[in-house]
Design an enzyme around this catalytic site. Structure first.
Site, PDB file in Angstrom:
ATOM      1  N   TYR A  15     -20.937 -65.524 -18.243  1.00 48.99           N
ATOM      2  CA  TYR A  15     -20.431 -64.276 -18.787  1.00 48.99           C
ATOM      3  C   TYR A  15     -21.463 -63.686 -19.727  1.00 48.99           C
ATOM      4  CZ  TYR A  15     -15.823 -65.701 -17.147  1.00 48.99           C
ATOM      5  OH  TYR A  15     -14.773 -66.074 -16.374  1.00 48.99           O
ATOM      6  N   HIS A 174      -7.940 -59.835 -22.793  1.00 45.94           N
ATOM      7  CA  HIS A 174      -8.958 -60.792 -22.357  1.00 45.94           C
ATOM      8  C   HIS A 174      -8.724 -62.188 -22.926  1.00 45.94           C
ATOM      9  CE1 HIS A 174     -10.843 -56.900 -21.487  1.00 45.94           C
ATOM     10  NE2 HIS A 174     -11.423 -57.547 -20.506  1.00 45.94           N
ATOM     11  N   ARG A 204     -20.465 -51.970 -15.545  1.00 46.93           N
ATOM     12  CA  ARG A 204     -20.779 -53.383 -15.387  1.00 46.93           C
ATOM     13  C   ARG A 204     -20.169 -53.837 -14.074  1.00 46.93           C
ATOM     14  NH1 ARG A 204     -16.431 -57.053 -16.878  1.00 46.93           N
ATOM     15  NH2 ARG A 204     -17.963 -58.674 -17.109  1.00 46.93           N
ATOM     16  N   ASN A 206     -18.153 -57.225 -12.121  1.00 47.97           N
ATOM     17  CA  ASN A 206     -17.474 -58.510 -12.288  1.00 47.97           C
ATOM     18  C   ASN A 206     -17.194 -59.012 -10.884  1.00 47.97           C
ATOM     19  OD1 ASN A 206     -16.350 -60.692 -13.528  1.00 47.97           O
ATOM     20  ND2 ASN A 206     -14.442 -59.652 -14.105  1.00 47.97           N
ATOM     21  N   GLU A 247     -16.228 -56.176  -8.399  1.00 47.23           N
ATOM     22  CA  GLU A 247     -15.709 -54.975  -9.043  1.00 47.23           C
ATOM     23  C   GLU A 247     -16.845 -54.225  -9.713  1.00 47.23           C
ATOM     24  OE1 GLU A 247     -11.295 -56.658 -10.335  1.00 47.23           O
ATOM     25  OE2 GLU A 247     -12.783 -56.215 -11.875  1.00 47.23           O
ATOM     26  N   TYR A 298     -10.845 -70.598 -14.037  1.00 46.22           N
ATOM     27  CA  TYR A 298     -10.301 -69.316 -14.435  1.00 46.22           C
ATOM     28  C   TYR A 298     -10.331 -68.324 -13.282  1.00 46.22           C
ATOM     29  CZ  TYR A 298      -9.631 -64.791 -16.484  1.00 46.22           C
ATOM     30  OH  TYR A 298      -9.143 -63.531 -16.729  1.00 46.22           O
ATOM     31  N   LYS A 299     -11.395 -68.356 -12.507  1.00 45.73           N
ATOM     32  CA  LYS A 299     -11.490 -67.442 -11.373  1.00 45.73           C
ATOM     33  C   LYS A 299     -10.590 -67.875 -10.213  1.00 45.73           C
ATOM     34  CE  LYS A 299     -16.112 -65.577 -12.310  1.00 45.73           C
ATOM     35  NZ  LYS A 299     -15.738 -64.150 -12.502  1.00 45.73           N
TER      36      LYS A 299
END
Lengths: 315, 326
Positions: A15, A174, A204, A206, A247, A298-299
Site C-alpha cells: 500500500y 478505511h 490512483r 487499486n 479500479e 484482506y483482499k
C-alpha cells in the site's frame, strides 16, 4: 487489453498513497491508459443496464444524505459537461440560466431539466448521473477537519457496502484495511484530499481479484460470489474464470459545493487475457506470490492466489 | 477559462481579466466587476471563496460577492486602507478596461453543509464573504441569520443582503449602526440559536475578537466557530528569530516586522506564495526542529501541535531558532 490499466510498477505490491495527477497518459506493455477521466467504452450500454438492474433490486446501493443535494447537482453538471466535451458526436449539454438540455445518442436520450430541481430528473441528480457514466460515484463532504462519505451510487463495489458506509468518516471507512493506519497512509491521503483545489484532479489505482466476469461484488451479494473463491482453486478453467480487477479512482474537488467527488471505474481482465502480455503475466505472477499474508487475507484472495501465481509463472 | 472540466488538466492558476465596471458601495469601498475579455464563463466557486489579485506588485485577497454558479463576472469590494501595504490603493486606481491578473477562486471559508443554521456576523467590509453565503443559503433553502454592523451610511452591500434576506423565509437580517446595540444584539443572538448552528464572523480583528470571546462565553464549541481573516488588521510585527536551513547549514535572521517568507526571499530562497495571509497553504515549509509560533489559518490544530510545518508568510518562532528542511 490496449487500454487496460495494469497497476503494478514493481514485482512486489505494498500500500502507498499512490496518487498522481489525473489525465497523465500511462504507458503499459500493451498500450496506454489514463489520458481521460471518464471513459465510455464498448461495455457502456451493458454496464449501465446492469447498474440499473442492481439499483432496482437493491436501492441501498445509492445513498444521498440531504445536505449533499448541492454536491449531487455539482457532480451531475460536471460529469455531463465533461462527457459532452469528450464525445461531441454522441453527447451534448446546453445550459441557459438554470435550464439544461442533455442529449445522449448512445442511450437514445434527450432530457430537459432545471438545476437544483430534483424532480426534473428521474431519480434526482445523483441517480441520473450514475445512469450516464460507467464509473461508480462517491461524494465526500468536508467539515470538522475530516472527510465524510455522505453520498454515492456504488453498484460495482469490491467487497464493501455503500449502504453500510454512508455517513462514516473517511478514516472509518478505511478502518478494516491492514497496514495503512500504522503507516499513516490513510491520514496522509485524507490530508491531501482535503487540500484539493477545483481543476487539480488526481487519480490512483487499486486492485483485487474476482472470480467470473462480475462487476457487482458488493457485500450485499456475498452469498452469490463468496463460494466461488473456494471452488475456483481446483477449477481447470481458473485462467479464464479468475480475473484481475483494477479500479481507476479519480479525486475531484467540486467547485460550487466544495465536496469531493470520488469516481471508481472497474476493469476486469482474466488471467488468460493478462497472460497474452508476457510482461504482465510475469509481473502479476510475482506480485501474487510475494504478497504478504495479511494483505492477501484482506483482499480475499488467500485461497487461490498460489494456484493463480503458479499458473502465471508456469510452476 | 470556464470551470475546468475533466477533459484537460488545468494549466496555471491565473486568470487574466479586465475591469468591466466599478462603483462605490460606500465611501472608500469600491466594487469592481471583472470579466474575461472574450466574455467566457469563469470558474464556479463555493460560498466564501476569494481571489488573489495582483496589482502594481501587490497581491491581496478579496472575497467574491457575486454568484458562484457559472459566473459571467467576478465581483469584489475593496476598502481603501491608507495605512495598509498599498494593495487596496492600487486596486482603487484600476481603470475600466484595464487588465488584471487574478488567481482562480480559492475556498477557505465555506459553509458547513449539514449545519442546522448559519449565524453570519459581519463588521464593516467583513460583509463581503457573507453575501455569497446568503446567496447559496437562499438557493438551497438553508437557514441563515445575518448580523451586520456598519457605520451609519457606510453599509456596503446593504441592498444586496436586504434583498436576499427578504427572498427566503429561512433568512433574516439584523442591522446595527452603533457598538452598544451590536453588543446587545450579539449577546441575544448567540443565546437563541438552535443546537447545530455554525457561527461565521468576518470584520476587523477587534470585532472578530469580541464576537469569538462572546461566543465562547456563551459556551459555543470551537468547532462551530469560523473566522475569515481578510479585512482583518495586520498581524503584529513579532519578535526577531533566526532559521537554520537544514540542507545547506545556512542561518537566516528574521527581524521583527519582516516575514519569514520575505527573509528567505532576501537570501534567494523563494517559496511559492499566493495570499500571504496564512490562508492558501502555498508557502508551507517543513520544520525539523524548534517550535513555530503558528499564526496561520491553514494548518489544522493537530498539524500545528505536531510542529512539523510552518506557513512562512505569517508564522514566526517561539524558540530563538527554527531548523527548516530547506
Amino acid at each position: 487489453m490496449k487500454r487496460f490499466p495494469f497497476p503494478f510498477p514493481h514485482d512486489a505490491y505494498r500500500y502507498s498513497a499512490n496518487i498522481e495527477p489525473a489525465l497523465t497518459r500511462a504507458e503499459t506493455a500493451a498500450g496506454a491508459w489514463g489520458d481521460t477521466v471518464l471513459e465510455v467504452d464498448g461495455d457502456y450500454r451493458v454496464e449501465l443496464a446492469e447498474r440499473r438492474a442492481i439499483l432496482q433490486s437493491d436501492p441501498s446501493r445509492m445513498a444521498l444524505l440531504d445536505h449533499m443535494r448541492p454536491a449531487a447537482w455539482d457532480a451531475l453538471v460536471l460529469l455531463l459537461e465533461t462527457l459532452a466535451q469528450q464525445y461531441p458526436r454522441d453527447m451534448a449539454f446546453e445550459r441557459s440560466g438554470r435550464s439544461c438540455r442533455w442529449v445522449n445518442r448512445l442511450l437514445d436520450e434527450e432530457r430537459d431539466f432545471v438545476l437544483g430541481d430534483d424532480s426534473s430528473l428521474p431519480g434526482g441528480p445523483l441517480a441520473y448521473a450514475s445512469s450516464q457514466v460507467q464509473e461508480d460515484i462517491v461524494l465526500l463532504d468536508q467539515r470538522e477537519d475530516a472527510l465524510w462519505l455522505d453520498a454515492g451510487v456504488v453498484t460495482f463495489a469490491a467487497d464493501w457496502s455503500m449502504g453500510f458506509d454512508v455517513g462514516m468518516r473517511f478514516l472509518e471507512v478505511h478502518g478494516p484495511v491492514p497496514r495503512i493506519h500504522e503507516e499513516q497512509i490513510i491520514s496522509r491521503a485524507q490530508h491531501f484530499i482535503m487540500r484539493l483545489q477545483p481543476g487539480r484532479n488526481y487519480r490512483r489505482t487499486n486492485w483485487t481479484m474476482t472470480v467470473g466476469r462480475r462487476l457487482d461484488t458488493s457485500t450485499e451479494t456475498y452469498p452469490e460470489w463468496g463460494p466461488d473463491r473456494v471452488s475456483i482453486v481446483d477449477d481447470p478453467e481458473l485462467p479464464e474464470r479468475l480475473h484481475l480487477r483494477v479500479e481507476v479512482q479519480h479525486l475531484i474537488r467540486l467547485p460550487r459545493s466544495g465536496a469531493v467527488m470520488f469516481l471508481v471505474r472497474t476493469y476486469l481482465a482474466s488471467l488468460a487475457e493478462v497472460a497474452t502480455i508476457p510482461a504482465w503475466r510475469d509481473r502479476l505472477g510475482k506480485v501474487l506470490a510475494e504478497l504478504p499474508q495479511d494483505m492477501a487475507d484482506y483482499k480475499g484472495i488467500s485461497r487461490y492466489r498460489e494456484a493463480a501465481s503458479d499458473w502465471l509463472l508456469g510452476v | 477559462m470556464s470551470t475546468p472540466l475533466l477533459t484537460a488538466p488545468q494549466v496555471g492558476v491565473h486568470l487574466d481579466l479586465v475591469v468591466a465596471d466599478s462603483s462605490y458601495q460606500a465611501a472608500g469601498i469600491r466594487e469592481l466587476v471583472l470579466r474575461h475579455p472574450g466574455r467566457a464563463i469563469l470558474p464556479s466557486f463555493a460560498p466564501g471563496s476569494h481571489i488573489v489579485i495582483e496589482c502594481e506588485g501587490h497581491t491581496n485577497a478579496y472575497s467574491l460577492t457575486g454568484s458562484g454558479d457559472f459566473p459571467e463576472e467576478y465581483r469584489i469590494s475593496v476598502l481603501y486602507c491608507p495605512d495598509g501595504r498599498g494593495g487596496s490603493a492600487a486596486v482603487h486606481r484600476l481603470m475600466h478596461g484595464e487588465q488584471v491578473r487574478v488567481s482562480a477562486p480559492r475556498s477557505a471559508f465555506p459553509p458547513v453543509a449539514n449545519a442546522r443554521r448559519h449565524l453570519l456576523i459581519a463588521g464593516g467590509i467583513g460583509i463581503t464573504p457573507m453575501v455569497s453565503h446568503l446567496r447559496a443559503a437562499a438557493e438551497w433553502g438553508r437557514d441563515a441569520e445575518l448580523l451586520y454592523s456598519y457605520r451609519p451610511g457606510q453599509g456596503a452591500h446593504l441592498a444586496d443582503v436586504q434583498a436576499l434576506c427578504g427572498s427566503s423565509p429561512g433568512l433574516s437580517l439584523s442591522e446595527f449602526t452603533n457598538r452598544r446595540s451590536f453588543r446587545a444584539g450579539l449577546a441575544e443572538a448567540l443565546r437563541r440559536q438552535p443546537l447545530g448552528t455554525h457561527l461565521y464572523v468576518c470584520g476587523p480583528q477587534a470585532f472578530m475578537d469580541t464576537v469569538i470571546a462572546e461566543a465562547r462565553a456563551a459556551c459555543w464549541p470551537e468547532s462551530r466557530l469560523h473566522l475569515e481573516a481578510f479585512g482583518s488588521a495586520e498581524l503584529d510585527a513579532g519578535r526577531p528569530f533566526s532559521v537554520r536551513l537544514g540542507r545547506s547549514g545556512r542561518s537566516v535572521a528574521v527581524p521583527s516586522g519582516v516575514s519569514l517568507l520575505d527573509a528567505l526571499d532576501r537570501v534567494g530562497v523563494t517559496m511559492p506564495r499566493l495570499c500571504r495571509q496564512g490562508v492558501c497553504g502555498e508557502c508551507v515549509v517543513p520544520v525539523k526542529a524548534g517550535r513555530p509560533e503558528h499564526r496561520d489559518l491553514f494548518l489544522s490544530d493537530a498539524e500545528k501541535s505536531a510542529n512539523s510545518a510552518i506557513m512562512c508568510c505569517v508564522s514566526r518562532s517561539l524558540d530563538p531558532e527554527l531548523e527548516l528542511d530547506l
